[in-house]
Design a protein around this motif. Structure first.
Motif, PDB file in Angstrom:
ATOM      1  N   VAL A 248       0.851  -1.192   0.000  1.00 39.48           N
ATOM      2  CA  VAL A 248       0.000   0.000   0.000  1.00 39.48           C
ATOM      3  C   VAL A 248       0.888   1.242   0.000  1.00 39.48           C
ATOM      4  CG1 VAL A 248      -1.746   1.304   1.268  1.00 39.48           C
ATOM      5  CG2 VAL A 248      -1.882  -1.187   1.160  1.00 39.48           C
ATOM      6  N   HIS A 249       0.539   2.189  -0.851  1.00 40.61           N
ATOM      7  CA  HIS A 249       1.316   3.426  -1.011  1.00 40.61           C
ATOM      8  C   HIS A 249       0.366   4.614  -0.932  1.00 40.61           C
ATOM      9  CE1 HIS A 249       3.085   6.749  -3.379  1.00 40.61           C
ATOM     10  NE2 HIS A 249       4.245   6.289  -2.955  1.00 40.61           N
ATOM     11  N   GLU A 250       0.823   5.673  -0.256  1.00 41.90           N
ATOM     12  CA  GLU A 250       0.059   6.916  -0.165  1.00 41.90           C
ATOM     13  C   GLU A 250       0.920   8.093  -0.593  1.00 41.90           C
ATOM     14  OE1 GLU A 250      -2.957   6.058   3.540  1.00 41.90           O
ATOM     15  OE2 GLU A 250      -0.962   6.846   4.011  1.00 41.90           O
ATOM     16  N   ALA A 251       0.302   9.043  -1.273  1.00 38.67           N
ATOM     17  CA  ALA A 251       0.942  10.314  -1.612  1.00 38.67           C
ATOM     18  C   ALA A 251      -0.005  11.432  -1.229  1.00 38.67           C
ATOM     19  CB  ALA A 251       1.272  10.379  -3.101  1.00 38.67           C
ATOM     20  N   LEU A 252       0.526  12.455  -0.571  1.00 39.52           N
ATOM     21  CA  LEU A 252      -0.295  13.531  -0.008  1.00 39.52           C
ATOM     22  C   LEU A 252       0.313  14.877  -0.393  1.00 39.52           C
ATOM     23  CD1 LEU A 252      -2.619  14.417   1.893  1.00 39.52           C
ATOM     24  CD2 LEU A 252      -1.049  14.071   3.811  1.00 39.52           C
ATOM     25  N   ASP A 253      -0.424  15.640  -1.199  1.00 42.93           N
ATOM     26  CA  ASP A 253       0.012  16.968  -1.643  1.00 42.93           C
ATOM     27  C   ASP A 253      -0.644  18.003  -0.741  1.00 42.93           C
ATOM     28  OD1 ASP A 253       0.387  19.431  -2.894  1.00 42.93           O
ATOM     29  OD2 ASP A 253       0.280  18.585  -4.903  1.00 42.93           O
ATOM     30  N   LEU A 254       0.110  18.507   0.226  1.00 43.62           N
ATOM     31  CA  LEU A 254      -0.462  19.419   1.218  1.00 43.62           C
ATOM     32  C   LEU A 254      -0.458  20.862   0.763  1.00 43.62           C
ATOM     33  CD1 LEU A 254       1.057  17.416   4.076  1.00 43.62           C
ATOM     34  CD2 LEU A 254      -1.367  17.989   3.957  1.00 43.62           C
ATOM     35  N   VAL A 255       0.310  21.193  -0.259  1.00 47.89           N
ATOM     36  CA  VAL A 255       0.190  22.520  -0.874  1.00 47.89           C
ATOM     37  C   VAL A 255      -1.172  22.635  -1.542  1.00 47.89           C
ATOM     38  CG1 VAL A 255       1.095  24.055  -2.661  1.00 47.89           C
ATOM     39  CG2 VAL A 255       2.674  22.793  -1.185  1.00 47.89           C
ATOM     40  N   ARG A 256      -1.558  21.590  -2.231  1.00 43.86           N
ATOM     41  CA  ARG A 256      -2.874  21.580  -2.863  1.00 43.86           C
ATOM     42  C   ARG A 256      -3.981  21.525  -1.815  1.00 43.86           C
ATOM     43  NH1 ARG A 256      -3.940  17.424  -7.772  1.00 43.86           N
ATOM     44  NH2 ARG A 256      -2.122  18.514  -8.588  1.00 43.86           N
ATOM     45  N   TYR A 257      -3.771  20.721  -0.763  1.00 45.60           N
ATOM     46  CA  TYR A 257      -4.812  20.570   0.254  1.00 45.60           C
ATOM     47  C   TYR A 257      -5.135  21.883   0.955  1.00 45.60           C
ATOM     48  CZ  TYR A 257      -7.252  19.128   4.464  1.00 45.60           C
ATOM     49  OH  TYR A 257      -8.179  19.020   5.463  1.00 45.60           O
ATOM     50  N   ARG A 258      -4.162  22.746   1.129  1.00 46.87           N
ATOM     51  CA  ARG A 258      -4.425  23.983   1.873  1.00 46.87           C
ATOM     52  C   ARG A 258      -5.205  25.021   1.064  1.00 46.87           C
ATOM     53  NH1 ARG A 258       1.504  25.233   1.360  1.00 46.87           N
ATOM     54  NH2 ARG A 258       1.711  24.068   3.294  1.00 46.87           N
ATOM     55  N   GLN A 259      -5.460  24.763  -0.218  1.00 48.81           N
ATOM     56  CA  GLN A 259      -6.189  25.731  -1.036  1.00 48.81           C
ATOM     57  C   GLN A 259      -7.653  25.841  -0.582  1.00 48.81           C
ATOM     58  OE1 GLN A 259      -4.332  27.558  -3.106  1.00 48.81           O
ATOM     59  NE2 GLN A 259      -2.692  26.251  -2.291  1.00 48.81           N
ATOM     60  N   PRO A 260      -8.167  27.057  -0.351  1.00 51.58           N
ATOM     61  CA  PRO A 260      -9.543  27.210   0.165  1.00 51.58           C
ATOM     62  C   PRO A 260     -10.616  26.617  -0.741  1.00 51.58           C
ATOM     63  CG  PRO A 260      -8.305  29.258   0.400  1.00 51.58           C
ATOM     64  CD  PRO A 260      -7.457  28.340  -0.440  1.00 51.58           C
ATOM     65  N   TRP A 261     -10.393  26.636  -2.056  1.00 48.96           N
ATOM     66  CA  TRP A 261     -11.407  26.139  -2.983  1.00 48.96           C
ATOM     67  C   TRP A 261     -11.672  24.646  -2.823  1.00 48.96           C
ATOM     68  CZ3 TRP A 261      -9.615  22.216  -6.017  1.00 48.96           C
ATOM     69  CH2 TRP A 261      -8.241  22.169  -6.265  1.00 48.96           C
ATOM     70  N   LEU A 262     -10.713  23.921  -2.212  1.00 42.14           N
ATOM     71  CA  LEU A 262     -10.855  22.481  -2.103  1.00 42.14           C
ATOM     72  C   LEU A 262     -11.797  22.063  -0.983  1.00 42.14           C
ATOM     73  CD1 LEU A 262      -9.805  19.825  -3.324  1.00 42.14           C
ATOM     74  CD2 LEU A 262      -7.939  19.919  -1.657  1.00 42.14           C
ATOM     75  N   LYS A 263     -11.899  22.867   0.078  1.00 43.55           N
ATOM     76  CA  LYS A 263     -12.650  22.456   1.268  1.00 43.55           C
ATOM     77  C   LYS A 263     -14.132  22.196   0.983  1.00 43.55           C
ATOM     78  CE  LYS A 263      -8.961  22.816   3.856  1.00 43.55           C
ATOM     79  NZ  LYS A 263      -8.006  23.230   2.812  1.00 43.55           N
ATOM     80  N   PRO A 264     -14.843  23.062   0.217  1.00 42.70           N
ATOM     81  CA  PRO A 264     -16.253  22.739  -0.072  1.00 42.70           C
ATOM     82  C   PRO A 264     -16.420  21.437  -0.849  1.00 42.70           C
ATOM     83  CG  PRO A 264     -15.809  25.059  -0.487  1.00 42.70           C
ATOM     84  CD  PRO A 264     -14.482  24.404  -0.265  1.00 42.70           C
TER      85      PRO A 264
END
Length: 280
Positions: A248-264
């Protein structure tokens, strides 16, 4: 399956200012293939009960018996396939480890691999009934992931006589984390020399991905498990010390995650249910 106190990927927790983790708890369950479902209901503090060997979140719970971790699931899956997900997951470790690793120098984020080698028995609705390899770990933090990291990958790869785990991350200050450990069946854990980083194809949402592999071997995705705009979980084939393995492999882009448009967008998959009554 992940139990959260302070649901780090919940927009409701982010919008609340992350002041009360006990008011944002959840049991996340993801199943794959035919009948696959995803549950991640953000619940309030009324739904949380804790003791040294039991975590209860609303109608679901985790219980350590001294030999097994027993998870009783009773959740509603999110859009687009809304239905009840019920059943039991039983994880039996080969051994428990006694180690933890700092992911940041100040230990604001810590990884605790409880049982990287385990057996698991799954009996859930929608036809998910099977037995196989299991894994149990935990992450603890005192800061938001996106505040301290830009990107990370993690992988757990079973070998013939051991399991290896890799953690690679770029922190917000530009420093790097590069960690590789091997775990034996008796619970012995030690750091290992790291194979080279090897990139492979981006996810469907174009999240970049890499893992560790022997020189000259090119890792590849064997099955997509979860694909989000900021996150990828998949089965990946690589080669470690001459042995080809799928893990099992995970990749997490936290620069993208912090963008406000993503939360909704995330809120559509993570409903908020603040109230609960245990009726006892």
């Amino acid at each position: 399956m992940i139990g959260f106190i302070g649901s780090v990927f919940s927009p409701w927790y982010r919008w609340s200012g992350r002041k009360s983790p006990q008011n944002h708890v959840c049991l996340n369950v993801a199943t794959y293939g035919t009948g696959g479902r995803f549950t991640m209901t953000d619940r309030g503090r009324a739904a949380l009960r804790q003791s040294p060997d039991r975590l209860q979140i609303g109608p679901s719970s985790m219980h350590w018996t001294g030999r097994e971790l027993v998870v009783e699931v009773n959740e509603i899956s999110s859009l687009p396939l809304v239905s009840r997900v019920q059943g039991t997951i039983t994880l039996t470790p080969a051994a428990l480890t006694g180690v933890e690793a700092r992911l940041t120098p100040d230990a604001s984020h810590t990884w605790r691999p409880f049982a990287p080698i385990a057996r698991i028995k799954v009996d859930l609705s929608q036809g998910h009934s099977w037995e196989g390899h299991g894994y149990w770990d935990a992450n603890f933090g005192t800061a938001a992931l996106e505040a301290d990291f830009r990107f990370w990958t993690w992988g757990r790869f079973p070998l013939k006589d051991r399991t290896v785990c890799f953690y690679d991350a770029t922190r917000s200050d530009g420093s790097s984390l590069a960690l590789g450990v091997e775990v034996l069946r008796d619970g012995t854990v030690q750091e290992i020399a790291l194979p080279p980083v090897s990139p492979f194809r981006r996810s469907l949402w174009a999240v970049r991905r890499n893992t560790r592999a022997d020189p000259g071997f090119h890792p590849s995705q064997k099955m997509s498990l979860l694909d989000a705009p900021f996150y990828s979980r998949s089965l990946v084939e690589t080669k470690i010390d001459g042995e080809v393995t799928t893990g099992v492999h995970e990749a997490l882009d936290l620069v993208r995650y912090r963008q406000p448009w993503l939360k909704p967008m995330i809120a559509m998959r993570v409903p908020r249910r603040p109230g609960w009554d245990f009726k006892d």
